[in-house]
Write a protein that holds these residues in place. Structure first.
Motif, PDB file in Angstrom:
ATOM      1  N   TRP A   1      -5.791  -3.228 -23.887  1.00  0.00           N
ATOM      2  CA  TRP A   1      -5.321  -3.551 -22.543  1.00  0.00           C
ATOM      3  C   TRP A   1      -3.906  -3.031 -22.286  1.00  0.00           C
ATOM      4  O   TRP A   1      -3.612  -2.502 -21.214  1.00  0.00           O
ATOM      5  N   HIS A   2      -3.031  -3.139 -23.299  1.00  0.00           N
ATOM      6  CA  HIS A   2      -1.674  -2.632 -23.152  1.00  0.00           C
ATOM      7  C   HIS A   2      -1.673  -1.119 -22.964  1.00  0.00           C
ATOM      8  O   HIS A   2      -0.964  -0.563 -22.104  1.00  0.00           O
TER       9      HIS A   2
ATOM     10  N   ALA B   1      -2.888  -0.294 -19.500  1.00  0.00           N
ATOM     11  CA  ALA B   1      -1.866  -0.622 -18.497  1.00  0.00           C
ATOM     12  C   ALA B   1      -0.785   0.441 -18.455  1.00  0.00           C
ATOM     13  O   ALA B   1      -0.330   0.864 -17.374  1.00  0.00           O
TER      14      ALA B   1
ATOM     15  N   ALA C   1      -8.255  -6.277 -28.575  1.00  0.00           N
ATOM     16  CA  ALA C   1      -8.383  -6.286 -27.120  1.00  0.00           C
ATOM     17  C   ALA C   1      -7.018  -6.213 -26.440  1.00  0.00           C
ATOM     18  O   ALA C   1      -6.837  -5.512 -25.434  1.00  0.00           O
ATOM     19  N   ALA C   2      -5.992  -6.880 -27.017  1.00  0.00           N
ATOM     20  CA  ALA C   2      -4.651  -6.828 -26.438  1.00  0.00           C
ATOM     21  C   ALA C   2      -4.068  -5.430 -26.531  1.00  0.00           C
ATOM     22  O   ALA C   2      -3.430  -4.923 -25.594  1.00  0.00           O
TER      23      ALA C   2
END
Length: 398
Positions: free
Chosen positions: A214-215, A218, A210-211
């Motif tokens: 998201w990165h 972004a 998930a990280a």
């Protein structure tokens, strides 16, 4: 010059009107407002203040005479003497001469009776306590100490042991040797192994995935926003700003700096010069008008005041004001003397009323003063020409 001429034509009437209003204001303050103020102050200090003081003193005296002095006299000369000599003095006498001796006698009798009854009851109680202590309490204490206490201790120990055997030890053994091992090795250990070996690695992997997503999103969003911003600024904002600055702001700035500022500076300087010139014109016109007023109004009025009003005023002062003032002073002195006489009459009436109610020392009748007979110091001879006083021995003198 044309601007200054136009401004001068416009400003001269305004300046003359301003100077006229200022002159009228100063004249009104000097000739009307200041004398009226001084007159009002004089009337307040000379007329209203004494009249107000007199009215206040009269109101105070009337208020005391109507609302204070009657009640004070009633309280001081009627209520206090009646209560003092009709109630307090007899009550004090009865308390001191009757109630106090009777109370002391009754207290002495009751004290003697109480002491006798107390001594009798104390002796009887001590005898009964001695008999009960030796015949009942001592055998009961020996039975309790020698028989009941050991038997009670044994029965209590046996009851505690039986209670633990029946109600405590079975449940303690069941919890310690059955429930705790079964729950520990049958439920807690497998659940902890599954959490540590399966759920924890799986959760860490999901969090890292998930990280990363998201990165990436972004970074993609920042790139898109940067590209969109640059496009808008380059294609829309910059040309619009250049057009506005070139077609609107630059002409306005040039007009303000090259046209409006010089015109405003010139108009301001023209107004300053015109105001000064209008001041000179107004001063000249004012001097001419002042000369006409002095010649046509001031001199005739001054002659009328010095030749007519001053003699008439002196006559009124000498033949009307001073006699009226002298009569008012005499009337005030007569009124003050009447008030003092009334006060003395009221005081004398109060003394006579008090003396009639409660009595008092009489006053000696007026007569010739007694003159002591003269004697010489340290001798029994009298001064020549003076009557000798009667001889008094030192023993009689004490």
């Amino acid at each position: 010059m044309p601007v200054r001429i136009v401004v001068l034509v416009v400003v001269v009437p305004v300046r003359m009107l301003w100077d006229l209003l200022a002159l009228c204001g100063r004249a009104l303050h000097r000739t009307v407002l200041r004398p009226v103020g001084h007159g009002l102050v004089w009337v307040y200090a000379i007329v209203l203040t004494p009249v107000g003081h007199a009215l206040a003193w009269l109101a105070v005296v009337l208020g005391k005479a109507v609302f204070v002095w009657p009640w004070v006299g009633l309280w001081r000369y009627v209520v206090v003497p009646v209560v003092t000599y009709g109630l307090v003095v007899p009550a004090v006498w009865v308390h001191r001469q009757v109630l106090t001796p009777v109370g002391r006698g009754v207290a002495w009798v009751l004290t003697g009776l109480g002491r006798g009854i107390g001594w009798t009851l104390g002796t009887l109680g001590r005898g009964i306590a001695w008999l009960v202590g030796h015949l009942v309490v001592a055998p009961a204490r020996w039975v309790h100490r020698s028989l009941l206490t050991p038997v009670g201790h044994a029965l209590a120990w046996l009851a505690v042991v039986l209670g633990k055997v029946l109600f405590v030890w079975p449940w303690v053994g069941l919890w310690r040797y059955v429930v705790v091992p079964v729950v520990t090795y049958g439920l807690v250990v497998p659940v902890a192994w599954v959490y540590r070996q399966v759920l924890t690695p799986l959760g860490h992997g999901i969090v890292r995935l998930a990280a990363g997503l998201w990165h990436g999103l972004a970074v993609l969003g920042r790139g898109l926003w940067t590209a969109l911003t640059w496009t808008v600024l380059t294609l829309l904002v910059t040309p619009v700003v250049w057009l506005v600055g070139t077609l609107v702001v630059a002409p306005l700035v040039w007009t303000f700096q090259r046209v409006l500022v010089p015109i405003g500076r010139e108009i301001g300087a023209a107004f300053v010069v015109a105001w000064r010139v209008a001041g000179y014109v107004s001063s000249a016109v004012g001097s001419a008008v002042r000369w006409l007023v002095v010649q046509l109004v001031v001199r005739p009025v001054r002659w009328l005041y010095g030749s007519v009003c001053t003699p008439v005023g002196h006559a009124v002062r000498d033949f009307v004001w001073r006699p009226a003032k002298r009569a008012a002073v005499e009337a005030g002195r007569a009124a003050a003397a009447a008030v003092r006489s009334a006060r003395e009459t009221i005081r004398q009436a109060r003394r006579d009323a008090w003396r009639a109610l409660v009595g008092g020392p009489g006053y000696a009748e007026p007569g010739e003063p007694l003159v002591p007979q003269a004697r010489t110091l340290g001798s029994t001879t009298t001064v020549p020409g003076a009557a000798a006083e009667p001889e008094i021995s030192l023993h009689k003198q004490g």
